[in-house]
Enzyme design. Structure first.
Site, PDB file in Angstrom:
ATOM      1  N   LYS A 117     -13.348   0.676  15.540  1.00  0.00           N
ATOM      2  CA  LYS A 117     -12.046  -0.013  15.639  1.00  0.00           C
ATOM      3  C   LYS A 117     -11.481   0.095  17.049  1.00  0.00           C
ATOM      4  O   LYS A 117     -10.920  -0.853  17.585  1.00  0.00           O
ATOM      5  CB  LYS A 117     -11.057   0.578  14.623  1.00  0.00           C
ATOM      6  CG  LYS A 117     -11.323   0.082  13.225  1.00  0.00           C
ATOM      7  CD  LYS A 117     -10.386   0.667  12.186  1.00  0.00           C
ATOM      8  CE  LYS A 117     -10.830   0.202  10.796  1.00  0.00           C
ATOM      9  NZ  LYS A 117     -10.200   0.893   9.697  1.00  0.00           N
ATOM     10  N   ASP A 122      -4.703  -6.374   5.158  1.00  0.00           N
ATOM     11  CA  ASP A 122      -5.752  -7.201   5.767  1.00  0.00           C
ATOM     12  C   ASP A 122      -5.740  -8.616   5.189  1.00  0.00           C
ATOM     13  O   ASP A 122      -6.164  -9.557   5.836  1.00  0.00           O
ATOM     14  CB  ASP A 122      -7.119  -6.551   5.535  1.00  0.00           C
ATOM     15  CG  ASP A 122      -7.287  -5.293   6.366  1.00  0.00           C
ATOM     16  OD1 ASP A 122      -6.781  -5.272   7.509  1.00  0.00           O
ATOM     17  OD2 ASP A 122      -7.890  -4.309   5.881  1.00  0.00           O
ATOM     18  N   LYS A 153       8.574 -17.312 -10.536  1.00  0.00           N
ATOM     19  CA  LYS A 153       7.812 -16.210 -11.132  1.00  0.00           C
ATOM     20  C   LYS A 153       6.574 -16.743 -11.857  1.00  0.00           C
ATOM     21  O   LYS A 153       6.686 -17.694 -12.646  1.00  0.00           O
ATOM     22  CB  LYS A 153       8.730 -15.455 -12.109  1.00  0.00           C
ATOM     23  CG  LYS A 153       8.104 -14.238 -12.699  1.00  0.00           C
ATOM     24  CD  LYS A 153       9.046 -13.558 -13.684  1.00  0.00           C
ATOM     25  CE  LYS A 153       8.294 -12.512 -14.466  1.00  0.00           C
ATOM     26  NZ  LYS A 153       9.003 -12.088 -15.658  1.00  0.00           N
ATOM     27  N   LYS A 157     -10.905  -3.351  18.972  1.00  0.00           N
ATOM     28  CA  LYS A 157      -9.507  -3.754  19.160  1.00  0.00           C
ATOM     29  C   LYS A 157      -9.004  -3.386  20.560  1.00  0.00           C
ATOM     30  O   LYS A 157      -7.818  -3.510  20.858  1.00  0.00           O
ATOM     31  CB  LYS A 157      -8.638  -3.123  18.069  1.00  0.00           C
ATOM     32  CG  LYS A 157      -9.142  -3.466  16.646  1.00  0.00           C
ATOM     33  CD  LYS A 157      -8.182  -3.089  15.560  1.00  0.00           C
ATOM     34  CE  LYS A 157      -8.804  -3.318  14.175  1.00  0.00           C
ATOM     35  NZ  LYS A 157      -7.825  -3.361  13.099  1.00  0.00           N
ATOM     36  N   ASN A 213       0.846  -1.205   0.000  1.00  0.00           N
ATOM     37  CA  ASN A 213       0.000   0.000   0.000  1.00  0.00           C
ATOM     38  C   ASN A 213       0.878   1.251   0.000  1.00  0.00           C
ATOM     39  O   ASN A 213       2.112   1.147  -0.062  1.00  0.00           O
ATOM     40  CB  ASN A 213      -0.951  -0.026   1.201  1.00  0.00           C
ATOM     41  CG  ASN A 213      -0.191  -0.098   2.505  1.00  0.00           C
ATOM     42  OD1 ASN A 213       0.583   0.792   2.851  1.00  0.00           O
ATOM     43  ND2 ASN A 213      -0.378  -1.193   3.236  1.00  0.00           N
ATOM     44  N   PHE A 217      -4.315   3.228  14.918  1.00  0.00           N
ATOM     45  CA  PHE A 217      -4.619   4.239  13.911  1.00  0.00           C
ATOM     46  C   PHE A 217      -5.791   3.723  13.095  1.00  0.00           C
ATOM     47  O   PHE A 217      -5.974   2.508  12.969  1.00  0.00           O
ATOM     48  CB  PHE A 217      -3.418   4.474  12.988  1.00  0.00           C
ATOM     49  CG  PHE A 217      -2.504   5.570  13.457  1.00  0.00           C
ATOM     50  CD1 PHE A 217      -1.699   5.387  14.576  1.00  0.00           C
ATOM     51  CD2 PHE A 217      -2.441   6.783  12.777  1.00  0.00           C
ATOM     52  CE1 PHE A 217      -0.848   6.398  15.005  1.00  0.00           C
ATOM     53  CE2 PHE A 217      -1.600   7.798  13.197  1.00  0.00           C
ATOM     54  CZ  PHE A 217      -0.797   7.612  14.311  1.00  0.00           C
TER      55      PHE A 217
HETATM   56  O1  PMT Z   1       3.209   5.969   6.561  1.00  0.00           O
HETATM   57  P1  PMT Z   1       2.643   7.284   6.068  1.00  0.00           P
HETATM   58  O2  PMT Z   1       2.822   7.484   4.593  1.00  0.00           O
HETATM   59  O3  PMT Z   1       3.125   8.445   6.905  1.00  0.00           O
HETATM   60  O4  PMT Z   1       1.043   7.243   6.272  1.00  0.00           O
HETATM   61  C1  PMT Z   1       0.503   7.228   7.556  1.00  0.00           C
HETATM   62  C2  PMT Z   1      -0.715   6.277   7.649  1.00  0.00           C
HETATM   63  C3  PMT Z   1      -1.854   6.788   6.786  1.00  0.00           C
HETATM   64  C4  PMT Z   1      -0.330   4.874   7.222  1.00  0.00           C
HETATM   65  C5  PMT Z   1      -1.121   6.276   9.180  1.00  0.00           C
HETATM   66  O5  PMT Z   1      -1.475   7.572   9.565  1.00  0.00           O
HETATM   67  C6  PMT Z   1      -2.295   5.342   9.433  1.00  0.00           C
HETATM   68  O6  PMT Z   1      -3.456   5.688   9.340  1.00  0.00           O
HETATM   69  N1  PMT Z   1      -1.984   4.056   9.784  1.00  0.00           N
HETATM   70  C7  PMT Z   1      -2.955   2.974   9.932  1.00  0.00           C
HETATM   71  C8  PMT Z   1      -3.356   2.488   8.574  1.00  0.00           C
HETATM   72  C9  PMT Z   1      -4.284   1.295   8.634  1.00  0.00           C
HETATM   73  O7  PMT Z   1      -3.914   0.238   8.253  1.00  0.00           O
HETATM   74  O8  PMT Z   1      -5.415   1.536   9.183  1.00  0.00           O
HETATM   75  P2  PMT Z   1      -6.599   0.404   9.370  1.00  0.00           P
HETATM   76  O9  PMT Z   1      -7.787   1.253   9.637  1.00  0.00           O
HETATM   77  O10 PMT Z   1      -6.650  -0.488   8.196  1.00  0.00           O
HETATM   78  O11 PMT Z   1      -6.135  -0.406  10.625  1.00  0.00           O
HETATM   79  C10 PMT Z   1      -6.516  -0.029  11.928  1.00  0.00           C
HETATM   80  C11 PMT Z   1      -5.441  -0.371  12.930  1.00  0.00           C
HETATM   81  O12 PMT Z   1      -5.275  -1.791  13.015  1.00  0.00           O
HETATM   82  C12 PMT Z   1      -4.079   0.193  12.614  1.00  0.00           C
HETATM   83  O13 PMT Z   1      -3.486   0.629  13.806  1.00  0.00           O
HETATM   84  C13 PMT Z   1      -3.333  -0.989  11.999  1.00  0.00           C
HETATM   85  O14 PMT Z   1      -1.933  -0.891  12.262  1.00  0.00           O
HETATM   86  C14 PMT Z   1      -3.942  -2.162  12.759  1.00  0.00           C
HETATM   87  N2  PMT Z   1      -3.989  -3.412  11.963  1.00  0.00           N
HETATM   88  C15 PMT Z   1      -4.723  -3.499  10.841  1.00  0.00           C
HETATM   89  C16 PMT Z   1      -4.788  -4.714  10.158  1.00  0.00           C
HETATM   90  C17 PMT Z   1      -4.064  -5.813  10.660  1.00  0.00           C
HETATM   91  N3  PMT Z   1      -4.089  -6.971  10.042  1.00  0.00           N
HETATM   92  N4  PMT Z   1      -3.336  -5.685  11.777  1.00  0.00           N
HETATM   93  C18 PMT Z   1      -3.293  -4.514  12.435  1.00  0.00           C
HETATM   94  O15 PMT Z   1      -2.595  -4.393  13.477  1.00  0.00           O
END
Ligand code: PMT
Length: 407
Positions: A340, A281, A291, A344, A212, A326
């Site tokens: 979330k 995810d 490949k 979580k 991503n 986040f």
């Molecule tokens: O890295 P940059 O370019 O500075 O950009 C910053 C950012 C946009 C990546 C950052 O600010 C941000 O929003 N990070 C979280 C991105 C994300 O994956 O969000 P989510 O809403 O999909 O996930 C929610 C939370 O669960 C996050 O804390 C994520 O780390 C966590 N997660 C998600 C999926 C997973 N399988 N395991 C996780 O731990």
């Protein structure tokens, strides 16, 4: 000895009534041991005499680019090079505009163009000027380039209006400068902070992968600020082009499964866990050893769900651990972020609407909202990722101290 002892602060004073407050600021900085070199614009001289700043700083004041005080040096280059910090207070819309456009037509603007030091800007102007889209755009441009802003206060303005535009008080600006040099040591001293950053890489075959847009900037800024606040910091990061901040222990990872292993194996030693990483995810059900060859007209990839690392941390966390997630959203930010946070089991969640200009992936700025189990705590306007990081860490430090009965 204070943290400002011997630091050279180039103070740009622009033409606004708030120039008088810059005199008090000069006095405070000088008393704290800083070497304050003042540059005034021609308009600033209409409000306060250079002699005021000369007396308070015990140094010549610069107004005219060509009025060289020392034949051995070119003043604006010498000032630019000597600065540990360039601070503009008060900063007018004109000077902010010139800095955004890269114009250099006076002593202050040429020094600003020539300096490699951090630039801090404390704006002061009429409420409508401050809200003017041109001024806001210029400030956003500067924010993206790493310029830091000390936001103006709200209240009675000299022009008669009531609103946002009043120069931050000298005490506030002084405290921000002090924090810049000391990074509030102690607020996280003795704490081990575990930060995740960047995007994960989910392999399809030896040469292809799913990932991503995360650059790692948000997580790296958090790690850097946490070190400045005295913490021991481990940064678990997906691939990123960024330089690892000094004092940070990097654990590089590729996939979500790698990140899970790296995070969970360090969970026990961490008191503050901040998950800024963009974790995939889903991952390909099968990783081809060779490949993948082009054959049919279409190819279907089967993806399987990755474990949710944050959710696992939320289940495992003890009362002594503080967990921040986040949420990157493109719609219904409040609703999705709160969902979330609860699902979580986080102590705080940082919501960013990544569809907004200046927010989310890749850039140097973010626009975020902090939530706790009761709802919205703070909504921050666009600002650098370092400023977001510092405010988040300050909030976390405050909450952790309160939970431990320290304050
Ligand atoms: O890295 P940059 O370019 O500075 O950009 C910053 C950012 C946009 C990546 C950052 O600010 C941000 O929003 N990070 C979280 C991105 C994300 O994956 O969000 P989510 O809403 O999909 O996930 C929610 C939370 O669960 C996050 O804390 C994520 O780390 C966590 N997660 C998600 C999926 C997973 N399988 N395991 C996780 O731990």
């Amino acid at each position: 000895m204070g943290v400002l002892q011997g630091k050279t602060i180039v103070l740009g004073v622009c033409g606004g009534i708030a120039a008088y407050k810059a005199a008090a600021l000069t006095s405070k900085l000088t008393q704290a041991g800083a070497v304050v070199r003042v540059i005034m614009t021609r308009s600033a001289v209409q409000f306060v005499a250079p002699l005021t700043f000369q007396t308070l700083s015990r140094h010549h004041v610069f107004v005219d680019t060509f009025d060289e005080k020392d034949p051995a040096v070119v003043s604006h280059i010498n000032l630019a090079d000597s600065a540990d910090l360039v601070l503009i207070a008060p900063a007018t819309a004109n000077t902010i505009g010139k800095l955004a456009l890269g114009l250099g037509d006076d002593m202050l603007s040429t020094t600003l163009l020539a300096t490699m030091a951090p630039i801090w800007v404390a704006p002061a102007m009429n409420v409508h000027m401050y809200a003017n889209p041109a001024v806001q755009t210029n400030m956003e441009t500067l924010l993206r380039r790493g310029v830091r802003f000390i936001e103006p206060g709200e209240g009675q303005l000299a022009c008669g209006y009531v609103g946002k535009g009043r120069l931050a008080e000298p005490e506030e600006i002084f405290a921000a400068v002090e924090r810049h040099f000391q990074g509030e040591p102690g607020r996280l001293a003795g704490k081990h902070v575990l930060v995740t950053a960047g995007g994960t890489v989910e392999r399809l075959d030896p040469v292809r992968y799913l990932t991503n847009d995360s650059s790692g900037k948000m997580g790296y800024a958090i790690a850097e600020e946490a070190v400045r606040m005295g913490a021991k910091v481990t940064l678990v990061s997906g691939p990123s082009a960024l330089t690892v901040p000094e004092g940070v222990q990097l654990v590089p990872v590729q996939s979500a499964l790698d990140m899970r292993e790296a995070v969970l194996s360090r969970l026990g030693e961490s008191q503050l866990i901040i998950k800024a990483a963009a974790v995939a995810d889903y991952r390909p059900a099968v990783v081809a050893e060779q490949k993948i060859k082009k054959k049919a007209d279409s190819l279907t990839l089967e993806l399987i769900k990755n474990p949710d690392i944050l959710q696992e941390i939320g289940t495992l966390k003890t009362k002594k651990q503080f967990v921040i997630g986040f949420a990157a959203e493109t719609e219904a930010l409040d609703e999705h972020a709160m969902d979330k946070l609860k699902r979580k089991n986080c102590d705080l969640i940082v919501g960013n609407d990544v569809s907004q200009v200046g927010a989310g992936f890749g850039g140097d700025t973010n626009v975020v909202r902090f939530y706790d189990q009761n709802g919205l705590v703070q909504a921050l306007p666009i600002q650098s990722k370092w400023d977001v990081a510092r405010k988040l860490l300050e909030l976390a430090a405050e909450r952790m101290a309160a939970a431990a009965g320290e304050s």
